[in-house]
Design an enzyme around this catalytic site. Structure first.
Site, PDB file in Angstrom:
ATOM      1  N   GLU A 390       0.799  -1.234   0.000  1.00 45.79           N
ATOM      2  CA  GLU A 390       0.000   0.000   0.000  1.00 45.79           C
ATOM      3  C   GLU A 390       0.828   1.280   0.000  1.00 45.79           C
ATOM      4  OE1 GLU A 390      -2.972  -0.136   3.088  1.00 45.79           O
ATOM      5  OE2 GLU A 390      -4.363  -1.081   1.691  1.00 45.79           O
ATOM      6  N   GLU A 462      -6.608  -7.646  -1.188  1.00 47.73           N
ATOM      7  CA  GLU A 462      -7.309  -7.558   0.101  1.00 47.73           C
ATOM      8  C   GLU A 462      -8.724  -7.048  -0.133  1.00 47.73           C
ATOM      9  OE1 GLU A 462      -5.436  -5.268   3.264  1.00 47.73           O
ATOM     10  OE2 GLU A 462      -3.452  -5.850   2.549  1.00 47.73           O
TER      11      GLU A 462
END
Ligand code: GAL
Length: 802
Positions: A390, A462
Site C-alpha cells: 500500500e 485484500e
C-alpha cells in the site's frame, strides 16, 4: 560433505544486551528457539513492552578436527535486526526481521577453542529499516523467533541450487479438472538448474531427480553453467494433486565427493494473463486469505508444528486455494506445508505504506533479493510482491525491486500491493486492495476501473478487513453480515471473469498497534479468531473449497438477539446440493442452489427464506390466498411488521378485500405458523443433503447448559530440531454442538506429564471459542491435560510425547 547442526536448545537470554553479555559474563535465562523476546498479554498492551536490545548467547565447541572446514551460521528470523558477534567480534548485521541471514564464521574461529556466539537482536521500532518509519497495522515483536542452524562445510561447497522445473506447453488440465485429471497427467518434464558453488575446488556436478527415494534420471555437468535434466513420465504439481520431486545435486572434485544438496520441487505452470490466472493450463480463480504469522502470547515464536498447522487450517478447514503472506516472507515450515498441500502462495517484501530514505530503500531492494533467493524453490509460490504494501508510487525504487526479482527468478510474475488505482505499473500483475464493498456497493470494482493496463493481469490482494471488524461474540446480525460481505466479494470476483482472484482480509485476528484494532490492540478482521477458531465467515470459504461436508447456519433462531425481534433472512453456508429445513421433525421445505442469491459461486450461501412451507394447506385456503398469506407471514417473520414493501402491502389489501381476512386473522396465523412464542420443545433442524443423502445436520433449540469441547491438533508429539508445540482449541457449545457466542470464561488447564504451558497457563474463551498452547520439555511419556470451566463438565485430552 556438509553437516547441518540445529542450534535451537540451550541459549542464554537477556532482554538488555550490553558489553558484559558480549564478553560472556554472568548467567542469564535459559531459553530455546523459537523464542519471543517478551511474552505478550492476550490484549490491552502496547508495543512499548517489546522495544529492546536483546541478547542470545551460546558456546559452541569447535574441535581441532574442524581445521580446514568452513562454518556457516543461518539465523532463520530475528525481530527485527540481528548483529552476530563471534568471540566478541562483529561478524554480520542483518536489517530485516523476516528473511534469513547466513554468515560465515570461519574467519573468527580457531579450531580447538570454544566459540562464543552472541546474537544481539534489536526490536526497537525506530530502526531505519522496513517496515518502520510510520504506522504499521501489525506488531513486529521481539526475539530470535525462528530456528538457528550451523553448517560445517568443506572448503568448497554448494552454496545454492535454484531449480526451474518446466512442463511442455501442450500439457493442460480441463476446466473444472478433477483430482483424477491432475493425478493422472504424465509428461516429459524439464529441470533446468542454476547451481552456485563456493570455493576453488569442484570439477563436476552430478544431479539426479528422485520420486520419493527412487532415482528417475541422472546426469553430469560442468560447474558454472545451467544444468538440465529431462524427467520422463513426470507428474504434475497441482492443488488437486501436488506431486513433489527431489533434485539431488553433488559437487565432486575428481573422486572426492565435496557436497550434496537436496531440493524439493514440483512441475507446474503458473501464468498470469489479462483474463486471469492460469494454472497447469486451465483458468484458476484464486480464492485466498491473508495470513499474519502471529499467535496470542508468543507473537511470532512458533516452531514448525504450528507453522505447518496454519497451512492445514487454511486449506482443509477454511477451504482456500491460496494465501498471501502479508506483509513479509514467512516461515519455510509454513511454505513447505503449502508445497505439500498444493496451497498457492503470494509472498511479499516487508513493509506497510511507508517508504523511507536511501538506506531504508536499499534495504527494501536487498529484502527483495533475499526473499526471492531464499524462497524460489517452493512450487507453491506463484507471485512475488515487490512493492511495500500500500505504498505510493516510487518509480525508481520499484524499477529496482522488479529488476531484482526478475534477475533472481525469471520464472515467476511480480506484483505489488497498492491502495490506489491507475498507478505506475512496473509489475506483471496489478495487485490492488479493493475495499469498495461497504455492504451496499457491488462486491468489487470492475478491472477497468482500477488497472491502467487491461492487457495485463489484475488481482485483488485484500478486501473487507477494517470495513467490517467482527468479533466472535458480536451479535448474530453482525456476524451474518460479516459472512455475507465475504460472500458478496467472492461472488463478484467470480462473476467478473477477468480478475485473477482475491484474498480476503484476513485469516486470523491479530494483535496490533494502537492506531488500529478495537482499542484492545486486536484487529478483529479474521474469519477465524487468534486461536484459529473459525467464525461464521470462515464457513463462506470452507463451503467453497472443502471436500468434507460443510453446514453452518447463521441463526440460533432467538428473536431476542435482534433489534425489534427481527431476525432477517437465515442463511445456510454449505457445499451440499440442498438443505432440508425441519420444524419439530416436520419437513418445512427443501432449499436448493436456486435459493442462493450468489449465482457465480458454486456453493453460494443458501437463503432460508420460507419458514412455513406447505403447512398452510390445512387451512383450506384458495391457491392464491394461500400464496399471499404465506408471503405475508414469511415477510413479517423475517423482516418485521414495519415498512412493508409495496408488494406485501398490496397482497395484504387484496386478502382483506377479496377474502375478507382481518388483521386478527393474520395475527392468529402468525402465532400459529411463525411466532412460536411459549411453544414447548421447539426445535429446528437443518440437514445438508448430497446425492440424496443427509451428510451433515445442525439442530437449533433453546438449550441452556454449556459443554466444553477441546480439540488438540495432534496427539503424538516428538522433538526434532527443536521443541514441539501442540495447540488445544476449545469451544463452548450447546449439547447439539452449536457454539455459544456469548460465553466468555477461562478454563483451568492442568497437565500431568512432560508438557508445559507455552504462552499462557489458562485457556481463554471469548465468544465461545479459545485455546491454549503446550510445549515439550525434552522429556517423553504420556500426558493428560484437563480443561475445566466452573459450569461445564471437565474435558481430558490424552497425548503422548515420544
Ligand atoms: C489494509 C492493510 C492491511 C490491514 C487492512 C485492514 O489497508 O494492507 O495490513 O491493515 O488494511 O483492513
Amino acid at each position: 560433505m556438509t553437516t547441518r547442526i540445529p542450534l535451537n536448545f540451550g541459549w542464554e537470554f537477556t532482554s538488555s544486551f550490553d558489553e558484559s553479555f558480549l564478553a560472556g559474563k554472568g548467567s542469564f535465562d535459559p531459553v530455546d528457539l523459537p523464542h519471543c523476546g517478551v511474552a505478550t498479554p492476550f490484549h490491552y498492551f502496547s508495543e512499548e513492552i517489546y522495544q529492546m536490545r536483546a541478547g542470545y548467547r551460546r558456546t559452541i565447541p569447535v574441535p581441532e578436527a574442524l581445521a580446514g572446514k568452513r562454518l556457516l551460521l543461518t539465523v532463520g528470523g530475528a525481530a527485527q535486526r540481528v548483529t552476530v558477534w563471534v568471540n566478541g567480534e562483529k561478524a554480520a548485521v542483518h536489517a530485516c526481521g523476516y528473511t534469513a541471514l547466513t554468515v560465515e564464521l570461519t574467519p573468527f574461529v580457531t579450531p580447538g577453542r570454544d566459540l562464543l556466539l552472541v546474537l544481539e537482536v534489536d526490536s526497537r521500532e525506530n530502526l531505519d529499516q522496513p517496515p518502520f518509519g510510520y504506522v504499521v497495522d501489525y506488531l513486529t515483536y521481539a526475539g530470535l523467533y525462528r530456528e538457528v542452524t550451523l553448517e560445517v562445510r568443506e572448503e568448497s561447497f554448494l552454496a545454492d541450487v535454484f531449480v526451474m522445473p518446466a512442463l511442455p506447453e501442450d500439457v493442460a488440465l480441463p476446466e473444472n479438472a478433477a483430482m483424477e485429471d491432475a493425478a493422472g497427467t504424465r509428461f516429459t518434464g524439464r529441470v533446468t538448474c542454476r547451481v552456485t558453488c563456493d570455493g576453488n575446488k569442484g570439477t563436476l556436478l552430478r544431479q539426479r531427480v528422485l520420486d520419493q527415494e527412487t532415482v528417475i534420471v541422472e546426469g553430469e555437468f560442468a560447474p558454472g553453467k545451467e544444468t538440465s535434466l529431462s524427467v520422463p513420465e513426470a507428474k504434475l504439481w497441482d492443488p488437486l494433486s501436488p506431486a513433489l520431486y527431489t533434485l539431488e545435486t553433488e559437487l565432486w572434485d575428481g573422486n572426492t565427493l565435496l557436497d550434496r544438496n537436496r531440493t524439493r520441487f514440483g512441475f507446474r505452470r503458473a501464468v498470469f494473463q489479462k483474463d486471469g490466472f492460469f494454472l497447469n493450463g486451465r483458468r484458476f480463480l484464486l480464492r485466498g486469505l491473508n495470513r499474519h504469522q502471529s499467535w496470542p502470547y508468543v507473537g511470532y515464536a512458533m516452531p514448525a508444528s504450528q507453522q505447518r498447522l496454519d497451512a492445514d487450517i487454511l486449506k482443509m478447514e477454511l477451504g482456500v486455494n491460496a494465501v498471501r503472506t502479508s506483509h513479509y516472507p514467512q516461515s519455510h515450515a509454513f511454505i513447505d506445508r503449502c508445497d505439500e498441500l498444493g496451497l498457492l502462495v503470494f509472498t511479499e517484501i516487508p513493509g506497510w505504506q511507508h517508504i523511507g530514505g536511501a538506506e531504508w530503500q536499499a534495504q527494501a531492494v536487498r529484502n527483495t533479493e533475499d526473499m526471492v533467493r531464499q524462497y524460489r524453490n517452493h512450487p507453491s509460490i506463484i507471485l512475488w510482491g515487490v512493492r511495500i504494501n500500500e505504498s505510493e508510487d516510487d518509480d525508481a525504487l520499484y524499477e529496482k525491486t522488479n529488476a531484482a526479482a526478475r534477475r533472481e527468478d525469471p520464472t515467476r510474475a511480480t506484483g505489488g500491493v497498492r491502495k490506489h488505482k491507475k498507478g505506475a505499473f512496473q509489475e506483471d500483475v496489478y495487485t490492488y486492495n479493493d475495499f469498495s464493498h461497504d455492504g451496499k456497493a457491488p462486491g468489487c470494482e470492475p478491472k477497468k476501473a482500477v488497472t491502467p493496463d487491461m492487457n495485463r493481469a489484475y488481482l485483488i490482494s485484500e478486501f473487507n478487513g477494517h470495513m467490517f471488524p467482527t468479533k466472535s461474540w458480536d451479535d448474530e446480525a453482525h456476524r451474518l453480515e460479516h459472512a455475507l460481505r465475504h460472500a458478496r466479494v467472492l461472488n463478484s470476483v467470480a462473476a467478473a471473469g477477468d480478475i485473477a482472484g482475491c484474498f480476503g482480509w484476513c485469516a486470523f485476528d491479530y494483535n496490533t498497534h494502537k492506531d488500529f484494532g478495537a482499542g484492545d490492540h486486536i484487529c478483529y478482521h479474521g474469519v477465524a479468531d487468534m486461536f484459529r477458531n473459525s467464525k461464521l465467515a470462515g464457513a463462506v470459504y470452507a463451503s467453497q473449497g472443502s471436500e468434507k461436508p460443510v453446514l453452518a447456519i447463521s441463526s440460533a433462531m432467538n428473536i431476542g438477539d435482534h433489534p425489534e425481534g427481527i431476525t432477517g433472512t437465515v442463511y445456510a453456508f454449505t457445499n451440499a446440493d440442498e438443505v432440508r429445513f425441519y420444524k419439530n421433525d416436520t419437513l418445512i421445505r427443501t432449499f436448493t442452489r436456486a435459493d442462493s442469491p450468489f449465482h457465480a459461486l458454486p456453493h453460494g450461501p443458501i437463503a432460508i427464506h420460507d419458514l412455513i412451507g406447505d403447512q398452510l394447506k390445512e387451512e383450506g385456503f384458495a391457491p392464491r390466498q394461500e400464496r399471499y398469506v404465506k408471503s405475508l407471514l414469511n415477510y413479517t417473520a423475517l423482516h418485521g411488521f414495519k415498512n412493508l414493501p409495496f408488494k406485501i402491502l398490496f397482497r395484504a389489501a387484496w386478502l382483506m378485500l377479496r377474502y375478507r381476512m382481518t388483521f386478527d386473522d393474520a395475527y392468529a396465523l402468525f402465532g400459529k405458523y411463525c411466532g412460536n412464542w411459549g411453544t414447548a420443545g421447539l426445535r429446528y433442524r437443518f440437514e445438508a443433503v448430497r446425492d440424496g443423502k443427509a451428510v451433515k445436520c445442525v439442530t437449533v433449540e433453546p438449550l441452556a447448559e454449556p459443554h466444553l469441547t477441546v480439540t488438540p491438533d495432534r496427539t503424538d508429539l516428538s522433538e526434532g530440531e527443536t521443541f514441539e508445540v501442540v495447540s488445544l482449541r476449545a469451544r463452548v457449545t450447546d449439547k447439539n454442538g452449536n457454539t455459544l457466542p456469548y460465553y466468555n470464561g477461562e478454563a483451568e488447564v492442568t497437565v500431568s506429564g512432560p508438557l508445559v504451558p507455552y504462552g499462557n497457563r489458562r485457556c481463554l474463551i471469548r465468544g465461545g471459542t479459545g485455546g491454549v498452547y503446550l510445549r515439550t520439555t525434552g522429556q517423553t511419556g504420556p500426558v493428560q491435560v484437563t480443561l475445566s470451566l466452573p459450569d461445564a463438565d471437565a474435558v481430558q485430552v490424552d497425548l503422548t510425547v515420544r
